[in-house]
Design an enzyme around this catalytic site. Structure first.
Site, PDB file in Angstrom:
ATOM      1  N   SER A   6       0.864  -1.189   0.000  1.00 32.17           N
ATOM      2  CA  SER A   6       0.000   0.000   0.000  1.00 32.17           C
ATOM      3  C   SER A   6       0.895   1.230   0.000  1.00 32.17           C
ATOM      4  CB  SER A   6      -0.883   0.008   1.251  1.00 32.17           C
ATOM      5  OG  SER A   6      -1.230   1.349   1.573  1.00 32.17           O
ATOM      6  N   HIS A  30      -1.403  -1.667  -3.810  1.00 26.31           N
ATOM      7  CA  HIS A  30      -2.701  -1.419  -3.172  1.00 26.31           C
ATOM      8  C   HIS A  30      -2.916   0.093  -3.055  1.00 26.31           C
ATOM      9  CE1 HIS A  30      -5.869  -2.392  -0.124  1.00 26.31           C
ATOM     10  NE2 HIS A  30      -5.429  -1.303   0.485  1.00 26.31           N
ATOM     11  N   ASP A  32      -5.092   3.049  -1.613  1.00 25.35           N
ATOM     12  CA  ASP A  32      -6.076   3.377  -0.581  1.00 25.35           C
ATOM     13  C   ASP A  32      -6.825   4.649  -0.962  1.00 25.35           C
ATOM     14  OD1 ASP A  32      -5.931   1.341   1.460  1.00 25.35           O
ATOM     15  OD2 ASP A  32      -3.873   2.010   1.789  1.00 25.35           O
ATOM     16  N   MET A  34      -9.634   7.193  -0.254  1.00 26.91           N
ATOM     17  CA  MET A  34     -10.463   7.662   0.866  1.00 26.91           C
ATOM     18  C   MET A  34     -11.124   8.971   0.473  1.00 26.91           C
ATOM     19  SD  MET A  34      -7.874   6.937   4.006  1.00 26.91           S
ATOM     20  CE  MET A  34      -6.806   5.483   4.034  1.00 26.91           C
ATOM     21  N   HIS A  63      -8.703   0.045  -3.278  1.00 24.73           N
ATOM     22  CA  HIS A  63      -9.444  -0.197  -2.033  1.00 24.73           C
ATOM     23  C   HIS A  63     -10.309   1.032  -1.806  1.00 24.73           C
ATOM     24  CE1 HIS A  63      -9.200  -0.744   2.666  1.00 24.73           C
ATOM     25  NE2 HIS A  63     -10.411  -0.911   2.193  1.00 24.73           N
ATOM     26  N   MET A  65     -12.532   3.246  -0.004  1.00 29.60           N
ATOM     27  CA  MET A  65     -13.103   3.621   1.297  1.00 29.60           C
ATOM     28  C   MET A  65     -13.915   4.889   1.044  1.00 29.60           C
ATOM     29  SD  MET A  65      -9.721   2.748   3.534  1.00 29.60           S
ATOM     30  CE  MET A  65      -8.679   2.766   2.084  1.00 29.60           C
ATOM     31  N   MET A 131     -10.279  -6.260   6.970  1.00 23.49           N
ATOM     32  CA  MET A 131      -9.506  -5.200   7.616  1.00 23.49           C
ATOM     33  C   MET A 131      -9.139  -5.635   9.030  1.00 23.49           C
ATOM     34  SD  MET A 131      -9.309  -2.761   5.381  1.00 23.49           S
ATOM     35  CE  MET A 131      -8.427  -1.647   6.481  1.00 23.49           C
ATOM     36  N   ASP A 169      -5.655  -6.694   5.548  1.00 25.05           N
ATOM     37  CA  ASP A 169      -5.075  -5.351   5.425  1.00 25.05           C
ATOM     38  C   ASP A 169      -5.120  -4.628   6.766  1.00 25.05           C
ATOM     39  OD1 ASP A 169      -4.249  -2.849   4.474  1.00 25.05           O
ATOM     40  OD2 ASP A 169      -6.183  -2.374   3.561  1.00 25.05           O
TER      41      ASP A 169
HETATM   42  C1  DX5 Z   1      -6.036   1.630   6.068  1.00 23.27           C
HETATM   43  C2  DX5 Z   1      -5.620   1.138   4.721  1.00 23.27           C
HETATM   44  C3  DX5 Z   1      -4.471   0.188   4.736  1.00 23.27           C
HETATM   45  C4  DX5 Z   1      -3.209   0.832   5.268  1.00 23.27           C
HETATM   46  C5  DX5 Z   1      -2.325  -0.205   5.843  1.00 23.27           C
HETATM   47  O1  DX5 Z   1      -7.213   2.322   5.924  1.00 23.27           O
HETATM   48  O2  DX5 Z   1      -6.679   0.475   4.097  1.00 23.27           O
HETATM   49  O3  DX5 Z   1      -4.248  -0.328   3.443  1.00 23.27           O
HETATM   50  O4  DX5 Z   1      -2.516   1.520   4.260  1.00 23.27           O
HETATM   51  O5  DX5 Z   1      -1.306   0.417   6.552  1.00 23.27           O
HETATM   52  P1  DX5 Z   1      -0.450  -0.377   7.632  1.00 23.27           P
HETATM   53  O6  DX5 Z   1       0.170  -1.538   6.932  1.00 23.27           O
HETATM   54  O7  DX5 Z   1       0.553   0.644   8.089  1.00 23.27           O
HETATM   55  O8  DX5 Z   1      -1.408  -0.766   8.700  1.00 23.27           O
HETATM   56 ZN    ZN Z   2      -6.192  -0.501   2.251  1.00 24.14          ZN
END
Ligand code: DX5
Ligand code: ZN
Length: 210
Positions: A6, A30, A32, A34, A63, A65, A131, A169
């Site tokens: 990620s 990956h 993220d 948001m 991903h 969110m 998650m 994740d």
């Molecule tokens: C959190 C993300 C994860 C995050 C993981 O909302 O979906 O993908 O980047 O980060 P680490 O590995 O630092 O927990």
């Molecule tokens: Zn993620």
């Protein structure tokens, strides 16, 4: 074990160079995404991902969110071969699953959401995405409650001979990845753990987990 990186912990001003440097180290990248509403943080969207698409041939995984995955998934289908949406964002995923064509589909579950919420959909998705931290930020602590969900879904997938993979994740390092593997996960995603030290060596160790 199949390992995705990620980019959330990366220095966003140097993303292109860093992705080039990783080569074929990660199995996939990956992303993220948001929207500042589904989670209390805001990251990036299609323009940035489309630019990075030119840098590497690795699979991009989106991903989502976001509160409106049914509308926004289309924004990512050009650059991301796998698109994961959250079950908590929808009352009923059936219509969206039917509409999503030409990409690998995944459903994500927050730590507080029971595994039972996605059991019915396992035959229709490529990835059950669990998650192990509340979504929104990297660098949080692994919630071991995910291990029970992994074993439960693993049993169902094996019993019904489904093709669905299980990916975890949040808070992943060599130790927590080994726990996930032991419980039956196929894949993990890591961010903060990979952000310091020798990334390629860390990736190799995660990938070597059997
Ligand atoms: C959190 C993300 C994860 C995050 C993981 O909302 O979906 O993908 O980047 O980060 P680490 O590995 O630092 O927990
Ligand atoms: Zn993620």
């Amino acid at each position: 074990m199949e390992t995705g990186l990620s980019i959330l912990s990366n220095d966003f001003s140097r993303l292109g160079d860093e992705l080039k440097k990783y080569g074929r180290g990660p199995d996939f990248i990956h992303m993220d995404i948001m929207d500042g509403s589904f989670v209390p943080n805001l990251t990036f969207g299609p323009p940035l991902i489309d630019s990075l698409r030119k840098i590497t041939a690795l699979l991009f995984e989106a991903h989502l969110m976001v509160v409106n995955p049914a509308e926004q998934w289309k924004w990512y289908k050009k650059s991301c071969g796998r698109i994961i949406f959250h079950i908590e964002a929808l009352r009923e995923p059936q219509a969206l699953l039917k509409e999503m064509k030409g990409v690998k589909k995944g459903i994500a579950l927050n730590p507080a959401t029971p595994a039972a919420r996605i059991e019915k959909w396992l035959p229709y998705i490529e990835t059950a995405f669990l998650m192990s931290v509340p979504p929104g930020f990297s660098g949080q602590k692994f919630d071991s409650g995910v291990l029970e969900k992994i074993s439960r879904l693993r049993k169902i997938i094996d019993r019904k001979k489904l093709k669905c993979r299980i990916c975890v994740d949040g808070g992943i390092n060599l130790e927590t990845a080994a726990l996930c593997r032991g419980a039956g996960a196929d894949s993990v995603v890591a961010s903060s753990y990979l952000s310091g030290g020798n990334i390629l060596k860390k990736l190799a160790a995660l990938k070597a987990l059997r």
